[in-house]
Design a protein around this motif. Structure first.
Motif, PDB file in Angstrom:
ATOM      1  N   SER A   1       0.519  -1.051   0.013  1.00  0.00           N
ATOM      2  CA  SER A   1      -0.667   0.197   0.314  1.00  0.00           C
ATOM      3  C   SER A   1       1.048   0.871  -0.138  1.00  0.00           C
ATOM      4  CB  SER A   1      -1.235  -0.121   1.587  1.00  0.00           C
ATOM      5  OG  SER A   1      -0.341   0.375   2.304  1.00  0.00           O
ATOM      6  N   VAL A   2       1.774   1.061   0.868  1.00  0.00           N
ATOM      7  CA  VAL A   2       2.976   2.430   0.767  1.00  0.00           C
ATOM      8  C   VAL A   2       3.624   2.439  -0.434  1.00  0.00           C
ATOM      9  CG1 VAL A   2       5.032   3.467   1.474  1.00  0.00           C
ATOM     10  CG2 VAL A   2       3.716   1.860   3.232  1.00  0.00           C
ATOM     11  N   GLU A   3       3.995   1.648  -1.403  1.00  0.00           N
ATOM     12  CA  GLU A   3       4.836   1.405  -2.874  1.00  0.00           C
ATOM     13  C   GLU A   3       3.086   1.839  -3.993  1.00  0.00           C
ATOM     14  OE1 GLU A   3       8.148  -1.715  -3.047  1.00  0.00           O
ATOM     15  OE2 GLU A   3       5.657  -2.444  -3.237  1.00  0.00           O
ATOM     16  N   LEU A   4       2.167   1.698  -3.185  1.00  0.00           N
ATOM     17  CA  LEU A   4       1.074   2.316  -3.751  1.00  0.00           C
ATOM     18  C   LEU A   4       0.105   3.798  -3.674  1.00  0.00           C
ATOM     19  CD1 LEU A   4      -1.267  -0.954  -4.511  1.00  0.00           C
ATOM     20  CD2 LEU A   4       0.056  -0.250  -6.260  1.00  0.00           C
ATOM     21  N   GLY A   5       0.675   4.170  -2.557  1.00  0.00           N
ATOM     22  CA  GLY A   5       0.410   5.937  -2.116  1.00  0.00           C
ATOM     23  C   GLY A   5       1.287   6.459  -3.018  1.00  0.00           C
ATOM     24  N   MET A   6       2.693   5.830  -3.739  1.00  0.00           N
ATOM     25  CA  MET A   6       3.502   7.024  -4.141  1.00  0.00           C
ATOM     26  C   MET A   6       2.955   6.864  -6.195  1.00  0.00           C
ATOM     27  SD  MET A   6       7.435   6.512  -2.445  1.00  0.00           S
ATOM     28  CE  MET A   6       7.387   4.612  -2.489  1.00  0.00           C
ATOM     29  N   LEU A   7       2.206   6.158  -6.112  1.00  0.00           N
ATOM     30  CA  LEU A   7       2.126   5.724  -8.004  1.00  0.00           C
ATOM     31  C   LEU A   7       1.062   7.226  -8.406  1.00  0.00           C
ATOM     32  CD1 LEU A   7       2.301   2.452  -8.556  1.00  0.00           C
ATOM     33  CD2 LEU A   7       3.827   3.664  -8.750  1.00  0.00           C
ATOM     34  N   SER A   8       1.237   7.438  -9.316  1.00  0.00           N
ATOM     35  CA  SER A   8       0.275   8.885  -9.469  1.00  0.00           C
ATOM     36  C   SER A   8      -0.786   7.699 -10.176  1.00  0.00           C
ATOM     37  CB  SER A   8       1.127   9.950 -10.703  1.00  0.00           C
ATOM     38  OG  SER A   8       0.399  10.913 -11.180  1.00  0.00           O
ATOM     39  N   VAL A   9      -1.985   8.388 -10.222  1.00  0.00           N
ATOM     40  CA  VAL A   9      -2.979   8.306 -11.374  1.00  0.00           C
ATOM     41  C   VAL A   9      -2.709   9.003 -11.958  1.00  0.00           C
ATOM     42  CG1 VAL A   9      -5.657   7.790 -10.968  1.00  0.00           C
ATOM     43  CG2 VAL A   9      -4.220   6.935  -8.907  1.00  0.00           C
ATOM     44  N   GLY A  10      -3.250   8.304 -13.264  1.00  0.00           N
ATOM     45  CA  GLY A  10      -3.516   9.323 -14.398  1.00  0.00           C
ATOM     46  C   GLY A  10      -2.425  10.297 -15.070  1.00  0.00           C
ATOM     47  N   GLY A  11      -1.081  10.166 -14.299  1.00  0.00           N
ATOM     48  CA  GLY A  11      -1.027  11.627 -14.163  1.00  0.00           C
ATOM     49  C   GLY A  11      -1.236  12.680 -13.365  1.00  0.00           C
ATOM     50  N   THR A  12      -1.743  12.708 -12.376  1.00  0.00           N
ATOM     51  CA  THR A  12      -2.711  14.000 -12.091  1.00  0.00           C
ATOM     52  C   THR A  12      -1.268  13.151 -10.393  1.00  0.00           C
ATOM     53  OG1 THR A  12      -3.845  12.453 -10.195  1.00  0.00           O
ATOM     54  CG2 THR A  12      -4.597  13.607 -12.459  1.00  0.00           C
ATOM     55  N   GLN A  13      -2.192  14.341  -9.444  1.00  0.00           N
ATOM     56  CA  GLN A  13      -1.271  14.847  -8.141  1.00  0.00           C
ATOM     57  C   GLN A  13      -2.030  13.574  -7.398  1.00  0.00           C
ATOM     58  OE1 GLN A  13       0.805  17.058  -7.156  1.00  0.00           O
ATOM     59  NE2 GLN A  13       1.528  16.970  -9.271  1.00  0.00           N
ATOM     60  N   ASP A  14      -3.587  13.022  -7.756  1.00  0.00           N
ATOM     61  CA  ASP A  14      -3.800  12.178  -7.087  1.00  0.00           C
ATOM     62  C   ASP A  14      -3.040  10.606  -6.903  1.00  0.00           C
ATOM     63  OD1 ASP A  14      -7.122  12.183  -5.459  1.00  0.00           O
ATOM     64  OD2 ASP A  14      -6.853  13.601  -7.923  1.00  0.00           O
ATOM     65  N   LYS A  15      -2.662   9.735  -5.724  1.00  0.00           N
ATOM     66  CA  LYS A  15      -2.187   8.719  -5.434  1.00  0.00           C
ATOM     67  C   LYS A  15      -3.344   7.471  -5.384  1.00  0.00           C
ATOM     68  CE  LYS A  15       1.700  11.492  -5.613  1.00  0.00           C
ATOM     69  NZ  LYS A  15       2.615  11.014  -6.945  1.00  0.00           N
ATOM     70  N   VAL A  16      -2.769   6.351  -5.508  1.00  0.00           N
ATOM     71  CA  VAL A  16      -3.337   5.448  -4.808  1.00  0.00           C
ATOM     72  C   VAL A  16      -4.093   5.716  -3.513  1.00  0.00           C
ATOM     73  CG1 VAL A  16      -3.735   2.876  -4.884  1.00  0.00           C
ATOM     74  CG2 VAL A  16      -2.786   3.888  -6.690  1.00  0.00           C
ATOM     75  N   PRO A  17      -5.369   5.561  -2.934  1.00  0.00           N
ATOM     76  CA  PRO A  17      -5.299   5.681  -1.808  1.00  0.00           C
ATOM     77  C   PRO A  17      -5.874   4.101  -1.229  1.00  0.00           C
ATOM     78  CG  PRO A  17      -7.873   6.465  -2.831  1.00  0.00           C
ATOM     79  CD  PRO A  17      -6.585   6.014  -3.841  1.00  0.00           C
ATOM     80  N   THR A  18      -5.980   4.337  -0.083  1.00  0.00           N
ATOM     81  CA  THR A  18      -6.316   3.452   1.275  1.00  0.00           C
ATOM     82  C   THR A  18      -7.597   3.373   1.742  1.00  0.00           C
ATOM     83  OG1 THR A  18      -5.314   3.962   3.141  1.00  0.00           O
ATOM     84  CG2 THR A  18      -3.644   2.442   2.305  1.00  0.00           C
ATOM     85  N   LEU A  19      -7.510   1.913   1.611  1.00  0.00           N
ATOM     86  CA  LEU A  19      -9.647   2.677   2.345  1.00  0.00           C
ATOM     87  C   LEU A  19     -10.015   3.048   3.762  1.00  0.00           C
ATOM     88  CD1 LEU A  19     -12.334   1.676   2.949  1.00  0.00           C
ATOM     89  CD2 LEU A  19     -11.794  -0.413   4.137  1.00  0.00           C
ATOM     90  N   SER A  20      -8.984   2.977   4.600  1.00  0.00           N
ATOM     91  CA  SER A  20      -8.766   4.314   5.486  1.00  0.00           C
ATOM     92  C   SER A  20      -8.027   5.621   5.176  1.00  0.00           C
ATOM     93  CB  SER A  20      -7.372   3.974   6.453  1.00  0.00           C
ATOM     94  OG  SER A  20      -7.530   2.965   7.236  1.00  0.00           O
ATOM     95  N   GLN A  21      -7.439   5.997   3.669  1.00  0.00           N
ATOM     96  CA  GLN A  21      -7.997   7.252   3.597  1.00  0.00           C
ATOM     97  C   GLN A  21      -8.834   7.493   3.700  1.00  0.00           C
ATOM     98  OE1 GLN A  21      -4.586   6.631   0.749  1.00  0.00           O
ATOM     99  NE2 GLN A  21      -3.097   8.232   2.462  1.00  0.00           N
ATOM    100  N   LEU A  22      -9.992   7.176   1.989  1.00  0.00           N
ATOM    101  CA  LEU A  22     -11.388   7.069   1.923  1.00  0.00           C
ATOM    102  C   LEU A  22     -12.183   7.168   2.948  1.00  0.00           C
ATOM    103  CD1 LEU A  22     -13.614   6.905  -0.042  1.00  0.00           C
ATOM    104  CD2 LEU A  22     -13.555   4.398  -0.149  1.00  0.00           C
ATOM    105  N   LEU A  23     -12.019   6.712   4.087  1.00  0.00           N
ATOM    106  CA  LEU A  23     -13.181   6.843   5.506  1.00  0.00           C
ATOM    107  C   LEU A  23     -12.911   7.851   5.946  1.00  0.00           C
ATOM    108  CD1 LEU A  23     -13.169   3.645   6.635  1.00  0.00           C
ATOM    109  CD2 LEU A  23     -14.819   4.089   4.938  1.00  0.00           C
ATOM    110  N   LYS A  24     -11.132   8.264   6.369  1.00  0.00           N
ATOM    111  CA  LYS A  24     -11.144  10.002   6.328  1.00  0.00           C
ATOM    112  C   LYS A  24     -11.585  10.830   5.845  1.00  0.00           C
ATOM    113  CE  LYS A  24      -6.843  12.154   8.804  1.00  0.00           C
ATOM    114  NZ  LYS A  24      -5.661  12.122   8.490  1.00  0.00           N
ATOM    115  N   LEU A  25     -11.325  10.538   5.026  1.00  0.00           N
ATOM    116  CA  LEU A  25     -11.811  11.555   3.517  1.00  0.00           C
ATOM    117  C   LEU A  25     -13.058  12.295   3.845  1.00  0.00           C
ATOM    118  CD1 LEU A  25     -11.229  13.986   1.121  1.00  0.00           C
ATOM    119  CD2 LEU A  25     -11.751  12.080  -0.443  1.00  0.00           C
ATOM    120  N   VAL A  26     -14.244  11.130   3.216  1.00  0.00           N
ATOM    121  CA  VAL A  26     -15.581  10.875   3.741  1.00  0.00           C
ATOM    122  C   VAL A  26     -16.151  11.539   5.704  1.00  0.00           C
ATOM    123  CG1 VAL A  26     -18.041   9.871   3.123  1.00  0.00           C
ATOM    124  CG2 VAL A  26     -15.419   9.269   1.445  1.00  0.00           C
ATOM    125  N   ASP A  27     -15.643  10.647   5.781  1.00  0.00           N
ATOM    126  CA  ASP A  27     -16.475  11.030   7.590  1.00  0.00           C
ATOM    127  C   ASP A  27     -17.966  11.259   7.346  1.00  0.00           C
ATOM    128  OD1 ASP A  27     -15.599  11.329  10.032  1.00  0.00           O
ATOM    129  OD2 ASP A  27     -16.023  13.738   9.426  1.00  0.00           O
TER     130      ASP A  27
END
Length: 241
Positions: free
Chosen positions: A77-103
């Motif tokens: 998950s750490v390696e994936l979290g460093m990968l750009s999605v579509g060349g954007t600033q977004d990286k591959v998020p974890t489920l925990s990051q999603l939950l924290k964001l949506v809250d």
């Protein structure tokens, strides 16, 4: 049955409210932020990273979304979290990051992407992460072994079947899955109406459709299901056939 009235209350943004990967890419924190701002329920996908952490990603391979070769499950998950999605600033998020964001601000409908005989710990990890989450969450999958495990582990969240098809043999397989005590169905709108879905709706099982992209899909959902999973348009605006 877990409370599930929220599932059909508003349209469900497929892989978040992205713009079909022009500037806001699917299954990214940007797409999820945009869905929250619009008030849409979020649909997203989970893969199981090499370190046993669920990450939000649809494909088995990395090339389409991250422009590199390789298997998503071969990376942590750490390696994936460093990968750009579509060349954007977004990286591959974890489920925990999603939950924290949506809250808890909008509901989540989460599809587990399984691999036969290679999913040990996947469902248990997901259930542990969402255990104390205050918002509405439903889990679903095409993969019956994941649904079975979720039920066996006593998921307090709704568990649903993702499916499609129109032939009797397919319906038999779907009915076997429903015998697990599933709470809802996500079905391909192009395969509606059909006897399997009509029977399940009559029995009180909520049905959402995937993936609606045009007026025809909207009308089919209104006639044959209870809510739609959509992408590529704003369902608050009228569509012309």
């Amino acid at each position: 049955m877990p409370a599930i009235e929220w599932l059909t209350a508003q349209p469900i943004a497929h892989r978040g409210y992205h713009d079909q990967n022009r500037t806001v890419w699917e299954n990214t924190l940007s797409a999820f932020t945009r869905a929250v701002e619009a008030g849409f329920t979020i649909e997203c996908d989970l893969q199981y990273a090499a370190d046993g952490v669920p990450v939000v990603f649809h494909d088995d391979k990395l090339d389409r979304l991250c422009s590199i070769p390789g298997d998503v499950r071969a990376k942590t998950s750490v390696e994936l979290g460093m990968l750009s999605v579509g060349g954007t600033q977004d990286k591959v998020p974890t489920l925990s990051q999603l939950l924290k964001l949506v809250d808890g601000r909008v509901p989540l409908v989460i599809e587990l992407k399984g691999r036969k005989d290679d999913d040990e710990g996947f469902v248990a990890s997901v259930l542990e992460i969402i255990e104390d989450y205050k918002g509405s969450i439903a889990l679903m999958s095409f993969d019956h072994w994941l649904l079975k495990e979720a039920k066996e582990l006593g998921s307090p969240r709704p568990v649903g079947l993702t499916a499609g098809g129109i032939d009797s043999e397919t319906f038999f397989v779907h009915e076997e899955a429903m015998h697990l005590g599933l709470d809802f169905i996500s079905y391909f709108y192009g395969d509606l109406p059909n006897p399997f879905i009509s029977k399940e709706r009559k029995a009180g099982i909520p049905v959402i459709t995937w993936t609606v992209r045009d007026a025809q899909g909207v009308e089919k959902t209104r006639a044959e299901a209870d809510q739609m999973t959509f992408e590529g348009f704003d369902p608050r605006e009228a569509l012309i056939s």
